[in-house]
Structure formats: structure tokens, C-alpha cells
Design an enzyme around this catalytic site. Structure first.
Site, PDB file in Angstrom:
ATOM      1  N   TYR B  49      -5.139  51.717 -11.815  1.00  0.00           N
ATOM      2  CA  TYR B  49      -5.904  51.691 -10.563  1.00  0.00           C
ATOM      3  C   TYR B  49      -7.309  52.250 -10.746  1.00  0.00           C
ATOM      4  CZ  TYR B  49      -1.374  50.785  -8.379  1.00  0.00           C
ATOM      5  OH  TYR B  49      -0.164  50.251  -8.024  1.00  0.00           O
ATOM      6  N   HIS B  50      -8.007  51.766 -11.760  1.00  0.00           N
ATOM      7  CA  HIS B  50      -9.400  52.160 -11.934  1.00  0.00           C
ATOM      8  C   HIS B  50     -10.102  51.147 -12.829  1.00  0.00           C
ATOM      9  CE1 HIS B  50      -7.426  54.127 -15.440  1.00  0.00           C
ATOM     10  NE2 HIS B  50      -8.514  53.751 -16.073  1.00  0.00           N
ATOM     11  N   SER B  51     -11.415  51.218 -12.834  1.00  0.00           N
ATOM     12  CA  SER B  51     -12.209  50.489 -13.831  1.00  0.00           C
ATOM     13  C   SER B  51     -13.177  51.478 -14.464  1.00  0.00           C
ATOM     14  CB  SER B  51     -12.963  49.320 -13.198  1.00  0.00           C
ATOM     15  OG  SER B  51     -14.058  49.796 -12.456  1.00  0.00           O
ATOM     16  N   ARG B  96      -7.921  47.714 -13.847  1.00  0.00           N
ATOM     17  CA  ARG B  96      -6.638  47.530 -14.537  1.00  0.00           C
ATOM     18  C   ARG B  96      -5.506  48.275 -13.849  1.00  0.00           C
ATOM     19  NH1 ARG B  96      -8.947  50.329 -18.715  1.00  0.00           N
ATOM     20  NH2 ARG B  96     -10.698  49.138 -17.930  1.00  0.00           N
TER      21      ARG B  96
END
Lengths: 133, 133
Positions: B49-51, B96
Site C-alpha cells: 500500500y505505497h509507492s 504496490r
């Protein structure tokens, strides 16, 4: 002996565990090559049988376990890698043999340099001779 | 999408398998940080849950399997990491999420930079907004 156990920082929570190794902290060099050994079919298999002239390495079993025997020409030490957060730093000029691989062992090696066959000593007598220089 | 599967070079023999990733070949950057995720207790767990704004990564399951969902703001792709020699390169600017971890999964991530919280985008709306710039 220029070798030591390095504990990775670990952050367990209800989603699993995350372990970290970072340059200047757990990792003493930028990594230019990784290699990893797995599917070792028997506890009787012994691998390695070489030293490096300049290469530095950080080794860890991401799963399972194995034992690394290190020899600097003066002393021999066995290091058991049996936890994912337990890494072994190996400096240059150390003969190594790996054995006692569990069936599920994955031995990950982080290396300070790209591959160079010239950096290897693969003969034990030659290794001992190099220590007399 | 700036992401692709990269096959590591593998050398199987009667002593097991050795797989290699090297700078300028399988590994597009010197590695300054590693982190690895293991002991994920259930297939229902979803992580990530981040980029990243600049960070590049190479991800592989050294054992077990998991799936990585990548989203570059235009398309979403699922990549199944189910073999130790199958790595996934992820460029900057990709959201992702990781899921479907097997019980024995170890997801190893090799990162191009040291940790910097400023490099993370942790809010999906903010990520999508960043793609409009």
C-alpha cells in the site's frame, strides 16, 4: 578473525515479520552481486572450499539453516545460521566451507564486488601459503 | 509500466542449486538496503500500500510464493513470484500491494537507496494525483 554475526533489525507484527539490513548499519558495503544456494539434497553435502582475496560478504539463511566453517589460517570457527535475522559478515582472506544444510535452507550471500575468478583461492595449501606473505 | 520479470542465472548440480544476480546484468543498481518479509500468518494478509518517488527495487521469493499487484496509475498487473530464480524489477512511481503469501514465503526486496520516509507515498489518492503532474 575478520568475521562476525550481525543481527538484522526486525519488525514483527500481526501481518508477519519484516527484517532490514541497511548500508552503513547492518550492511558494510553496497551490494554488487547476490547469490543464493537452495535445494541442497542432503545434510552430508559440503560446499564452498575457497577464500577471496578482496571480496566481502554478508550471508544469511532466509529460511532453514546451515553451518559455515570459517578459517583464517590461524583459527577455525563454526557459525550456525538458523534464523532469518542472523547474518554473518565475512571479510577478505577467509577460507569457508558450508555444511549441515536443512532441506528447506536458502543461504543468501550479499557480495561487495562483481564476480572475478582472479579473486578466488580454491586450493587450501595455496590459501595457507597466502597467509605467510 | 516500468516493471518486469528478471530471471536470475541458475546453476543446478548434485549439491543443490546456486542462483546469481549481478550488477549490470540481472541487478540494475548497487543495493543499499535489503528487507525481507516472512512469517505472514494467512493468505488473507495484504501488505504494501505505497509507492516510491525514486526508489528502484528487485523483489524475489527465496522460498514459497506471493503475488505482487503493481499499479502505475494507468494499468494494474499481477506478478506471481513462485520460484527462487524469478525476480521482479519495480521502477519508481508504482503503487504496490502484496498478497497470497504461502506459509513458507520469504519475500526478499533489494533496494537502490537507503531508507527515506520522504520517498514514500502512502495514500492512494495522493499517488494518483502525483501521476497527473
Amino acid at each position: 578473525m575478520d568475521a562476525k554475526i550481525v543481527m538484522m533489525r526486525s519488525f514483527p507484527d500481526k501481518r508477519g515479520t519484516l527484517s532490514v539490513g541497511e548500508l552503513g548499519k547492518e550492511m558494510p558495503f553496497p551490494v554488487k552481486r547476490i547469490y543464493y544456494i537452495y535445494g541442497v539434497p542432503s545434510k552430508d553435502i559440503r560446499r564452498g572450499y575457497h577464500s577471496h582475496k578482496a571480496l566481502r560478504q554478508l550471508c544469511l539463511c532466509t529460511s532453514g539453516s546451515c553451518t559455515m566453517m570459517l578459517d583464517d589460517g590461524k583459527e577455525r570457527c563454526d557459525f550456525v545460521l538458523d534464523s532469518p535475522d542472523k547474518a554473518l559478515y565475512i571479510g577478505p582472506g577467509i577460507w569457508r566451507e558450508m555444511y549441515d544444510f536443512s532441506e528447506d535452507a536458502v543461504l543468501m550471500v550479499l557480495a561487495s564486488e562483481e564476480y572475478s575468478e582472479d579473486d578466488y583461492i580454491r586450493d587450501y595449501d595455496e590459501f595457507i601459503e597466502s597467509k605467510r606473505d
